[in-house]
Design an enzyme around this catalytic site. Structure first.
Site, mmCIF file in Angstrom:
data_model
loop_
_atom_site.group_PDB
_atom_site.id
_atom_site.type_symbol
_atom_site.label_atom_id
_atom_site.label_comp_id
_atom_site.label_asym_id
_atom_site.label_seq_id
_atom_site.Cartn_x
_atom_site.Cartn_y
_atom_site.Cartn_z
ATOM 1 N N PRO A 1 0.818 -1.218 0.000
ATOM 2 C CA PRO A 1 0.000 0.000 0.000
ATOM 3 C C PRO A 1 0.850 1.266 0.000
ATOM 4 C CG PRO A 1 0.208 -0.804 2.220
ATOM 5 C CD PRO A 1 0.980 -1.777 1.346
ATOM 6 N N ASN B 1 2.296 2.574 4.123
ATOM 7 C CA ASN B 1 3.547 2.085 4.713
ATOM 8 C C ASN B 1 4.366 1.395 3.620
ATOM 9 O OD1 ASN B 1 2.461 2.585 7.540
ATOM 10 N ND2 ASN B 1 1.042 1.010 6.829
ATOM 11 N N GLY C 1 -8.124 -6.970 6.979
ATOM 12 C CA GLY C 1 -9.304 -6.122 6.903
ATOM 13 C C GLY C 1 -9.042 -4.740 7.469
ATOM 14 N N CYS D 1 -3.120 0.547 10.276
ATOM 15 C CA CYS D 1 -4.547 0.254 10.428
ATOM 16 C C CYS D 1 -4.899 -0.209 11.835
ATOM 17 C CB CYS D 1 -4.978 -0.804 9.417
ATOM 18 S SG CYS D 1 -4.003 -2.322 9.475
ATOM 19 N N GLY E 1 -9.128 -12.901 10.849
ATOM 20 C CA GLY E 1 -9.873 -14.126 11.089
ATOM 21 C C GLY E 1 -11.090 -14.295 10.201
#
Length: 636
Positions: free
Chosen positions: A117, A120, A218, A251, A422
């Site tokens: 991304p 970072n 996520g 995040c 998860g």
């Protein structure tokens, strides 16, 4: 590739990059653990040495974050990640448990697709390259277009380090002209073994829908609960430090303060002492309008300084401001600042008691942060345990900065820039992704010492339930197929392949001759079908006398070895009625010998099955006078 359409050029670049990475990985697959670690250590040292230059380049190119904290991230993504995996075995025998009789053997997965991304860029590239090569894999990096230069330079640092250490530099490859289409093509390329996807939720969904194994992460709408039992000064210090860490671009940084009412004012005072600005009603409305656009965070504010966010929203704060705070009276679409916003801006939710704090924290997690991270500040152990048990978060950081804690910088969690959420969030794992996730582990297992006794007892229980005795193949006393002490004929082994002359293929082989097969019978063999069928000889399984396939042998062909078709092939006559039990076959040509090698139709197979075993018109085999229980054959 000059003159090519840009999209076609990008797709060709993907093919070339994956090919180069695959060739390099083939070399690395034969490395020892020592060779692998030597190359990884060289990569880590080179990346750490270039941390400052790469940090400055990342901020200049993307406009996101702060150079000082980019350096910290780069050191963590190189030295920190390497320190956490350098003693892991990823080659050969990983473990040998002689007592349990289980060994684990590691092998590489192959080519990894690494999606990086813009938030970072350099540190994530270092991390993904290190954990990939540690498993003797190669990685193709697809950079965010807004960060392709700093990511490309990071890859070059790693490639030169690999080459100096004696490895193939194409173990780490970077796409120079990434597009949405080329990233999709990379994820779906047949030679890519697994995807490491870090980015927005859309990109993660694309990775999981690519048909390849993927590790995606996520969004992280992280609640930070401050209980009345908390050390308020320490909690405020942790929150400000976490928000200041590269301007909250991780995040796992806090997104919402959930404050217990009895301590809310005192905690906000502690925050103000550390440079926080609490927005008034007018400023709050401006922040809501500017920072939330169409239900999503405004990408222009990601990772920028608080004073700049305020200026862009339409009001002024000192440049020394560390974090912006704004009250929200609920969670959801009607409360614009309750979404994930990757910058030093926190919503404030005042509640009364830890039970209500629990409920609001859950609401925040379900509104865009399910399975990610939770931060809690409390000294009451019972309250902490309640949060640990009840919250749908894969990481719970206690009395510390959430940004640095969840990635393993300030805690003993596995150092990682890819944090799984998860299955509850659609991810394959809730782990911090590391080198262990990029190796295949083969398990070697030996029977336990008490296996024969446990097997015997299990068979005896099952036999007692059925009342039918030991089944064929159980190798227990009473097994009808086990002829203990019986004389058996020697099996003639086929000639060794090395002694057989290689066939000459100077010209194409002749087509298989066609035989007019016997009419096929349906149902209980009541009558023939309309006519014979044409079937090439030598395509089906051989049939032994009696009509059953030859077990364990190679197919036999009716065509002579010379390849010339036989002059005459007899065809068995059709039977108009089912054969009576015990009747002898009629004289004449063999019913099966002439048809060895002929493929059976589905109707033939179905007819055979209907007249065998429990489907026999005479009933089940058990107790039948034609059933030879010793040899498990049928005399009918």
């Amino acid at each position: 590739m000059k003159g090519l359409d840009p999209d076609l050029r990008a797709l060709q670049e993907v093919r070339d990059a994956v090919r180069r990475a695959k060739e390099a990985q083939t070399i690395a697959a034969s490395w020892s653990q020592e060779q692998t670690d030597r190359v990884c250590e060289a990569m880590s040292k080179a990346a750490a040495a270039a941390s400052h230059d790469l940090a400055r380049l990342a901020v200049e190119e993307t406009g996101i974050g702060r150079v000082h904290y980019k350096i910290l991230k780069n050191l963590f993504g190189s030295e920190g990640v390497w320190d956490s995996i350098k003693n892991e075995r990823t080659v050969g025998f990983v473990s040998r448990d002689e007592r349990a009789g289980v060994h684990e053997v590691a092998s590489p997965v192959g080519v990894v697709a690494g999606i990086v991304p813009t938030t970072n860029p350099t540190s994530t590239t270092m991390y993904k390259a290190l954990i990939s090569v540690k498993g003797r894999n190669s990685v193709v990096i697809s950079p965010h277009p807004r960060a392709k230069r700093c990511i490309g330079e990071t890859v070059e640092v790693m490639r030169r380090a690999i080459e100096r250490a004696g490895g193939p530099p194409d173990l780490v490859v970077c796409l120079a002209n990434p597009t949405i289409e080329s990233t999709g093509a990379l994820m779906k390329h047949r030679d890519v073994a697994v995807i490491l996807s870090t980015g927005g939720s859309g990109l993660v969904r694309a990775a999981y829908s690519s048909g390849k194994p993927a590790y995606g992460v996520g969004p992280g709408n992280v609640p930070c609960y401050v209980d009345r039992s908390a050390n308020l000064g320490a909690a405020a210090e942790a929150v400000v430090a976490s928000q200041s860490f590269d301007n909250a671009t991780l995040c796992c940084s806090e997104q919402a303060l959930v404050l217990d009412r009895p301590v809310a004012q005192r905690f906000l005072a502690e925050m103000q002492m550390r440079g926080a600005h609490v927005a008034n009603e007018a400023e709050r409305k401006k922040l809501e309008t500017f920072c939330n656009q169409g239900g999503h965070m405004n990408p222009d504010i990601v990772g920028i300084d608080p004073w700049r966010i305020a200026e862009m929203a339409g009001f002024h704060v000192p440049q020394s401001t560390t974090v912006l705070l704004a009250f929200q009276d609920g969670v959801g679409k009607a409360h614009p600042l309750s979404i994930e916003i990757l910058c030093p801006l926190l919503s404030i939710h005042v509640i009364d008691g830890w039970e209500q704090g629990c409920a609001v924290s859950k609401e925040l997690l379900h509104f865009g942060g399910l399975g990610h991270t939770l931060s809690v500040h409390a000294e009451d152990r019972a309250i902490l345990d309640a949060f640990f048990l009840a919250k749908p978060a894969s990481r719970i950081v206690v009395n510390g900065p959430s940004s640095m804690g969840a990635v393993g910088f300030s805690t003993n969690l596995v150092p990682s820039f890819s944090l799984g959420c998860g299955p509850q969030a659609g991810n394959i794992t809730s782990d911090n992704i590391s080198a262990r996730h990029l190796v295949n582990l083969k398990r070697v297992a030996f029977p336990t010492g008490d296996w024969k006794e446990r097997e015997r007892r299990a068979h005896e229980r099952a036999a007692a339930m059925t009342g039918a005795g030991m089944p064929r193949g159980s190798m227990m006393d009473g097994d009808p197929g086990f002829r203990r002490g019986a004389e058996v004929s020697a099996v003639e082994l086929p000639k060794a392949a090395s002694s057989m002359p290689a066939p000459k293929m100077s010209s194409p082989p002749p087509p298989a001759p066609v035989v007019r097969a016997r009419p096929v019978q349906t149902g209980p063999l009541s009558g023939p079908l309309s006519g014979p069928r044409d079937i090439p000889i030598g395509l089906g399984p051989s049939l032994a006398p009696g009509g059953s396939p030859l077990s364990g042998g190679a197919p036999r062909f009716t065509r002579p070895a010379s390849g010339a078709p036989p002059a005459h092939i007899p065809v068995a006559p059709a039977r108009s009625a089912p054969m009576r039990a015990g009747a002898e076959p009629s004289a004449g040509p063999s019913s099966f010998g002439a048809e060895q090698g002929i493929s059976l139709s589905s109707i033939e197979i179905e007819a055979m099955l209907k007249n065998a075993g429990a489907g026999c018109p005479m009933g089940p085999c058990g107790g039948c006078p034609h059933h030879d229980a010793t040899h498990h054959t049928c005399g009918a």
